[in-house]
Each structure stands twice: as structure tokens, then as C-alpha cells.
Design an enzyme around this catalytic site. Sequence first.
Site, PDB file in Angstrom:
ATOM      1  N   PHE A  37       0.848  -1.201   0.000  1.00  0.00           N
ATOM      2  CA  PHE A  37       0.000   0.000   0.000  1.00  0.00           C
ATOM      3  C   PHE A  37       0.886   1.255   0.000  1.00  0.00           C
ATOM      4  CE2 PHE A  37      -2.648   3.323   1.823  1.00  0.00           C
ATOM      5  CZ  PHE A  37      -3.873   3.112   1.196  1.00  0.00           C
ATOM      6  N   ASP A  38       1.886   1.252   0.901  1.00  0.00           N
ATOM      7  CA  ASP A  38       2.787   2.409   0.979  1.00  0.00           C
ATOM      8  C   ASP A  38       3.522   2.634  -0.333  1.00  0.00           C
ATOM      9  OD1 ASP A  38       1.980   2.786   3.516  1.00  0.00           O
ATOM     10  OD2 ASP A  38       3.774   1.946   4.468  1.00  0.00           O
ATOM     11  N   GLU A 120     -34.078   3.650  11.613  1.00  0.00           N
ATOM     12  CA  GLU A 120     -32.616   3.751  11.671  1.00  0.00           C
ATOM     13  C   GLU A 120     -32.216   4.165  13.071  1.00  0.00           C
ATOM     14  OE1 GLU A 120     -31.517   6.729   8.806  1.00  0.00           O
ATOM     15  OE2 GLU A 120     -32.728   5.756   7.262  1.00  0.00           O
ATOM     16  N   LYS A 122     -30.347   6.733  15.626  1.00  0.00           N
ATOM     17  CA  LYS A 122     -30.059   8.168  15.597  1.00  0.00           C
ATOM     18  C   LYS A 122     -28.663   8.368  16.179  1.00  0.00           C
ATOM     19  CE  LYS A 122     -32.188  12.622  16.546  1.00  0.00           C
ATOM     20  NZ  LYS A 122     -31.069  13.330  17.115  1.00  0.00           N
ATOM     21  N   ASP A 124     -25.302   9.942  17.422  1.00  0.00           N
ATOM     22  CA  ASP A 124     -25.081  11.163  18.196  1.00  0.00           C
ATOM     23  C   ASP A 124     -23.750  11.787  17.788  1.00  0.00           C
ATOM     24  OD1 ASP A 124     -25.610  13.079  20.004  1.00  0.00           O
ATOM     25  OD2 ASP A 124     -25.131  11.895  21.778  1.00  0.00           O
ATOM     26  N   ARG A 143     -24.002  21.646   9.250  1.00  0.00           N
ATOM     27  CA  ARG A 143     -25.385  22.084   9.247  1.00  0.00           C
ATOM     28  C   ARG A 143     -25.501  23.605   9.402  1.00  0.00           C
ATOM     29  NH1 ARG A 143     -30.813  21.369  11.237  1.00  0.00           N
ATOM     30  NH2 ARG A 143     -30.783  22.723  13.039  1.00  0.00           N
ATOM     31  N   GLU A 180     -23.858  11.577   9.539  1.00  0.00           N
ATOM     32  CA  GLU A 180     -23.450  12.027  10.858  1.00  0.00           C
ATOM     33  C   GLU A 180     -21.987  11.641  11.071  1.00  0.00           C
ATOM     34  OE1 GLU A 180     -26.005  13.495  12.314  1.00  0.00           O
ATOM     35  OE2 GLU A 180     -25.502  13.622  14.453  1.00  0.00           O
ATOM     36  N   TYR A 232     -27.043   8.725   6.007  1.00  0.00           N
ATOM     37  CA  TYR A 232     -28.434   8.344   6.224  1.00  0.00           C
ATOM     38  C   TYR A 232     -29.443   8.919   5.233  1.00  0.00           C
ATOM     39  CZ  TYR A 232     -28.296  12.717   8.903  1.00  0.00           C
ATOM     40  OH  TYR A 232     -28.104  14.008   9.289  1.00  0.00           O
ATOM     41  N   LYS A 319     -36.463   9.671  21.045  1.00  0.00           N
ATOM     42  CA  LYS A 319     -35.238   9.834  21.830  1.00  0.00           C
ATOM     43  C   LYS A 319     -35.274   8.910  23.033  1.00  0.00           C
ATOM     44  CE  LYS A 319     -33.160  13.793  21.767  1.00  0.00           C
ATOM     45  NZ  LYS A 319     -31.875  14.339  21.364  1.00  0.00           N
ATOM     46  N   CYS A 413      -5.968  27.382  46.136  1.00  0.00           N
ATOM     47  CA  CYS A 413      -5.803  25.931  45.944  1.00  0.00           C
ATOM     48  C   CYS A 413      -6.252  25.183  47.206  1.00  0.00           C
ATOM     49  CB  CYS A 413      -4.339  25.635  45.634  1.00  0.00           C
ATOM     50  SG  CYS A 413      -3.991  23.873  45.544  1.00  0.00           S
ATOM     51  N   CYS A 416      -2.713  23.661  48.675  1.00  0.00           N
ATOM     52  CA  CYS A 416      -1.561  24.461  49.119  1.00  0.00           C
ATOM     53  C   CYS A 416      -1.923  25.930  49.335  1.00  0.00           C
ATOM     54  CB  CYS A 416      -0.418  24.333  48.115  1.00  0.00           C
ATOM     55  SG  CYS A 416      -0.723  25.217  46.579  1.00  0.00           S
ATOM     56  N   CYS A 431      -3.791  25.972  39.735  1.00  0.00           N
ATOM     57  CA  CYS A 431      -2.935  26.345  40.853  1.00  0.00           C
ATOM     58  C   CYS A 431      -1.545  26.542  40.263  1.00  0.00           C
ATOM     59  CB  CYS A 431      -2.899  25.237  41.903  1.00  0.00           C
ATOM     60  SG  CYS A 431      -1.559  25.494  43.075  1.00  0.00           S
ATOM     61  N   CYS A 437       3.093  22.408  45.271  1.00  0.00           N
ATOM     62  CA  CYS A 437       1.745  21.904  45.547  1.00  0.00           C
ATOM     63  C   CYS A 437       1.788  20.365  45.482  1.00  0.00           C
ATOM     64  CB  CYS A 437       0.796  22.494  44.513  1.00  0.00           C
ATOM     65  SG  CYS A 437      -0.894  21.950  44.715  1.00  0.00           S
TER      66      CYS A 437
HETATM   67  S1  IVH Z   1     -32.538  12.121   8.948  1.00  0.00           S
HETATM   68  C1  IVH Z   1     -34.676  16.441   7.978  1.00  0.00           C
HETATM   69  N1  IVH Z   1     -31.421  10.079  10.083  1.00  0.00           N
HETATM   70  O1  IVH Z   1     -30.427  14.068  13.894  1.00  0.00           O
HETATM   71  C2  IVH Z   1     -33.678  15.822   8.835  1.00  0.00           C
HETATM   72  N2  IVH Z   1     -30.958  12.229  10.981  1.00  0.00           N
HETATM   73  O2  IVH Z   1     -32.625  16.511  14.403  1.00  0.00           O
HETATM   74  C3  IVH Z   1     -33.415  14.438   8.361  1.00  0.00           C
HETATM   75  N3  IVH Z   1     -29.391  12.230  12.857  1.00  0.00           N
HETATM   76  O3  IVH Z   1     -29.322  16.932  12.425  1.00  0.00           O
HETATM   77  C4  IVH Z   1     -32.410  13.809   9.197  1.00  0.00           C
HETATM   78  N4  IVH Z   1     -29.056  10.060  12.912  1.00  0.00           N
HETATM   79  O4  IVH Z   1     -27.796  15.027  12.102  1.00  0.00           O
HETATM   80  C5  IVH Z   1     -31.561  11.427  10.109  1.00  0.00           C
HETATM   81  N5  IVH Z   1     -30.465   8.170  10.966  1.00  0.00           N
HETATM   82  C6  IVH Z   1     -30.601   9.498  10.980  1.00  0.00           C
HETATM   83  C7  IVH Z   1     -29.932  10.314  11.915  1.00  0.00           C
HETATM   84  C8  IVH Z   1     -30.137  11.691  11.888  1.00  0.00           C
HETATM   85  C9  IVH Z   1     -28.733  11.223  13.460  1.00  0.00           C
HETATM   86  C10 IVH Z   1     -29.278  13.655  13.257  1.00  0.00           C
HETATM   87  C11 IVH Z   1     -29.106  14.572  12.092  1.00  0.00           C
HETATM   88  C12 IVH Z   1     -30.016  15.746  12.337  1.00  0.00           C
HETATM   89  C13 IVH Z   1     -30.635  15.437  13.641  1.00  0.00           C
HETATM   90  C14 IVH Z   1     -32.132  15.653  13.505  1.00  0.00           C
END
Ligand code: IVH
Length: 675
Positions: A37-38, A120, A122, A124, A143, A180, A232, A319, A413, A416, A431, A437
Site C-alpha cells: 500500500f505504501d 434507523e 439516531k 449522536d 449544518r 453524521e 443516512y 429519543k 488551591c 496548598c 494552581c 503543591c
Molecule cells: S434524517 C430532515 N437520520 O439528527 C432531517 N438524521 O434533528 C433528516 N441524525 O441533524 C435527518 N441520525 O444530524 C436522520 N439516521 C438518521 C440520523 C439523523 C442522526 C441527526 C441529524 C439531524 C438530527 C435531527
Amino acid sequence: MNQEEAKSRIAELFRELEEHNHSYYMLNTSTISDYDFDMMMKELIELEQSFPELASINSPTKRVGGEVSQGFDTVVHKYPMMSLDNTYSIDEVREFDARVRKRLDEAEIGGADLLSYVCELKYDGVAIGITYKNGELVQALTRGDGVSGDDVTANVRTINSIPLFLKGSGFPREFEIRGEIYFPHKAFEELNKAREEQGEPAFANPRNTASGTLKMKDSAEVAKRNLDCFLYSLSGENLPHDNHYDNLIAIKEWGFKLPYVISKPTDLEGVTAFINEWDKGRKDLEYDIDGVVLKVNLKRLQELLGFTAKSPRWAISYKFKAERVSTLLNKITYQVGRTGAITPVANLQPVLLAGTVVKRATLHNADQIAKLDVREGDTVYVEKGGEIIPKIAGVLVDKRMGDSSPAIFIDTCPICSTQLKQKEGEVAHYCPNEGGCPPQIKGKIEHFISRKAMNIDGLGEETIELLFDKNLIADISDLYNLKYEELIELDRFAEKSVQRLLQGITASKNIPFEKVLFALGIRFVGETVAKKLAAHYVTIDRLSTASFGDLIEVEEIGDKIAESVISYFQDESSVKLVNKLKEYGLQFEKVESSANVKSDRLKDLSFVVSGVFKSYSRDELKAEIEANGGRNVSSISSKLNYLLAGDNMGPSKLEKANKFNIEIISEDEFKEMIA
Ligand code: IVH
């Protein structure tokens, strides 16, 4: 090789390298050895250097970053980036389903019969919108406020699971894919470990850190952090399928990282089962999720349902409840770290949360205490969300005693009593009594003896505590003055352990300079930085007298590190410590000196070295220049003789060199000069 041949070979290398990359990062299988690869990467770098006009911004060579931006351009989204309506109970999900069905019925197209959902996870993290044209990545936007976002394309290119070129066929000429960006737990833990080694406070939360990382100016730094991305949704004309689910499957064939978990339930029961499965299952995932997203599958129905001002009517998020309990906050205490950073800690009435008894939770810093207005005696919510450390999420103000008063952050502190300080631009209090300390001294000794530093056998945290309490060590250098007679007197020590410790201490005198430098615990000087500094300056005397301008010329040394090094050596007590350690015989000089004279072929010639090279690091090239009688300078002026240009060199340097008519040479040409 002529230009035509180079072009086709470059295209071939692009394809092959991205293919191997895809297998490695997305399919978890190696299809090529690291070496091969390198070698392919090297060949590509060489070709790009020989045919700069063929170098593409989406070359696999850009994965390592290198572009440094001054700020981010704000760009208007082609399709606004909306958010999702949140629900918190299955009842609310049921109401959503009823609303959808009602609207579809009203449209009188028999829509409700066509209705199916996609479930799906969600993720984070941080939302990203990536545009592809003719199968190539052209832009990545955050965004922002939903209408326009920041252009973070260079940083996004460093994320290995995001294809720079698409595979297969059938993708629209132009489209946007959204997803995401997130920190896998492993990458986040590695980052924090590295930070702790450098004496920097650990990051508390993967989501905020992902967001901060995406906004870093130096894309090479982003590349090191190993972010990842799940996709997504797809927007654009001429999408391959009329429904969301099949479009998601299609993106997998184009090389995107499709989330592992998607489901197409036929009814609400199926939706509920998915939610329950992942509410339990999320703790075993290697990344954070905070809920489930439910989307209407058919595009036609999505269009019919449309949007409110903020969010689509065809999707909703469920949620998860962050696991949260309430308990009494007995007392706020303060911890002092190795670097003197003060962390406020909430001492709680012990309470069971997500399977463990929680007695303490971090309050992070003074700002956080003020924001929550949290007071001793309050009943507080303790939460364990995606995050690893429990946190105080809020106060039950109704339960507050009438006589409580706001918490006042300490100004001296707790150990100390030295007046605390805040560094410019930082929220943490420190501190400043580094040398006096106790937790700071003990912390520094612990760091000094640790495996990656001086690796002194036979000493642990408790022994250090004991030796410190018995006044046998007051700083690092006292380790080298410990005597057999003193140690054998102590409860903990038998003959054998005394011998082992003394031998370990003596052996540490042979530990190489770069490790000694790391062991000193200079703020921001981690293992890698210490190596770079030792290679560049060779001796501690040269390092201690280096100017700011000089330091920032060293590869990987930025303003923050340079300032920290300077302030370390300006401090009299550090100088004294280093001198004492020198007297005890520790290594303060790199043994194989890179300043060996090899020739005077470059006599009277000056060089600026810039960019990334295939067979040398920048420091090695600079050492070669000096070894052959040449001179390294930091900026381009009319007096300069050569600009030695590597890959990813900034455009401003090139422009300046052209303006002054400076000869630009490649690594190969340089090799010929000194051959
Ligand atoms: S669909 C019109 N699918 O959740 C928005 N969003 O408040 C359509 N997020 O800012 C978003 N997982 O960044 C969608 N499977 C998923 C997601 C997802 C995380 C986030 C997304 C968005 C926020 C929605």
C-alpha cells in the site's frame, strides 16, 4: 513516462488505493500488505510531483491532510438542512403514525396502503452534507443554521470511510449525501489517553469533540483523530430508486459506509420492537446513539407529506431516555491534577444508576457550576447518557432549602492555598504553585517514572505517596538521591524491593534524551513532540535557548507548544531541576547527532523546505541540508536560493517563490544535488 501515460497510471492508482482503503475501513479486511500500500502511495506522490498539473484535490494522498485553513467559508445549502421532531414515548410515535395516515388518506391516492417505514439509529454526532459531482467528492458542509453551513471539505477528506471517488455505476451526476460524523469510542479513548499523557485535560464527550475536531484549522490534525461517518440520506435529481430504503442500499455499492442497522418494519409493532431492541442494545455499540429515527419509505409519499417550517412531516425521532436519577449533592470538592488544573467534583448521596453505584460526578469547571446554579444541599439529577462519566444534568429547584446560597468557586488551591489563576482563553482554573503543591509534585513524579517516560521499576503511586510523606522526595531529582538505609527503614520495603527500586533508578540514567524530555512533563510536550524536539535540537541547552520563531519552524510544533516550552525554560525552578538531573547523569543529549558533516556541496546556498516528502521527514531534509553545508531559512525572500517543495505545500509559498523567481526543486532533484 509521458503525460498521457501518467494520467492513466494515476487514475489506476486512485482506483486501487481507494479500493484497498474501502476494504480496510469498511469491510474490515486487508486486501494488500501495508508495505505494498505504501509503495503504491509513494508512486502516486511521485507522479503527482512530476506532473503537478495532474494532481487532483481528491487524490488518496490527501487523506493525511495538510491543508491549513484560516477560517471556514459559509456556503448556502442547496437543500436546507432541517432537524427532526422529537418524541419521547411510544404513544407519541403512534400519534405520528396516525397523523401520517390521515394526511395520506386525505390526499386520496390510496397512500396509506402504500405506507411503510424505515427505522434507523439516531447517531449522536455532527450532521454533514457532502456533495458529489461526476462521482467525485466536491464539497462538505456542516449544518450551521440549517440554511448555510461551514465548508469543511478538507477536513472531511481525511475521514477514511468517506469515499473520495465513487465505485460502481448508477449514481446521479450530482447529488448530496447526508450523514453524521462521529467519534468511535475507541478513537475517543485513544485521543483522551494521548491528551492525559501531554498533561491536557481529557475531553468529556465524544459528540462535542467530534464537532470541535471538524472545525480544526489544520486538516492533518483532524486526520490523526480517526473520526468516522454514517450516511443516512440522499438528495438530488435522478436518484436510482423511488424509495429511501433501496437508495440506502445503493449507496453501499457506491462505497459509502451504510449504517449496519436499518429495518423496514411493516407495522407499528415492528417499530416498537426496533426501539426496544436498541434502547437495550445501545450500550454494546462502539459509538453513541441517542434514539431511533423513523422515516416514511416511499419518496412519493414523503413529497406529499412535505415539511413544516423546521422539520419533515414524514420522519420523526424517538429519543431514548438518558438514564437519570435524582440524589442529594452533599458537598462540592475540588481536585488538583498533575498540571495544576482544578476540577470541581459533586459528592453525592450514593445512588444506583445504569447498574453502578455513583458517588461522585464531575462538574467540569466554574462555568458549568454557574450555568446549572448547582449548590451544596441541592437535590440534583445525575445522568449517564452516551457519555462515559456521570454528570450533573440539572437541579430540582423545588426541593431546594430556603437557606441555600450559590456555590462560590474556590479562589485558592484546596491543597496548598496558593491563589488560583485562569489562563487566557481557557475556562479551567489552575494552581500556579507547580513546585510546591503536593498533588502536582506527586503527579509529576508519577508521570516521570511511568513506562513511556523513565520506566522506573519498583515505584507506584502509593510508594510515591509514602516517600513524599516521609520527606524523602520533594521533587523528581530527589529520586536520584534515595539511599538504601532510608528505604529499608520503611514498612513497605523489604531487601528485594529496595534493590529493585535502586537498580531501576540507576538504569534510568541511560534512558535516551527524547524520553527524558517527555518525562519532564512540560505542558503539551507529549511523546511525539518530545521526539521531534530532541531530533531537531539534539541537546537540552539548544532547546532551552530556542526562540519562539525558531521553535515553530520545527515540524509539528505550533504556537501553543512553543509558548509552553519557552515558559518552562524561563522558570528558574525548571532550570534548577534540569541542572540537578544533569549532575545525576541523566541523558540530555541525543546520542547519534544528526549534525554530522557530510560534504560542502550546498555551501553558501539557502533553502526553504515545505510540504510532505516521500523518503524524508522535513526535519531529516533540514538535517541533510546542514550536513552538506547548506543553510535552512524559514521564509521566502528574494535572497533565497531554493524552495524544496513536497506534496501538499501551501499555495501562498508557491506564489511567493514565483514572484521572486526562486528555483523550485523536488525531493529527487535535491537528492541529485547532494549525491
Ligand atoms: S434524517 C430532515 N437520520 O439528527 C432531517 N438524521 O434533528 C433528516 N441524525 O441533524 C435527518 N441520525 O444530524 C436522520 N439516521 C438518521 C440520523 C439523523 C442522526 C441527526 C441529524 C439531524 C438530527 C435531527
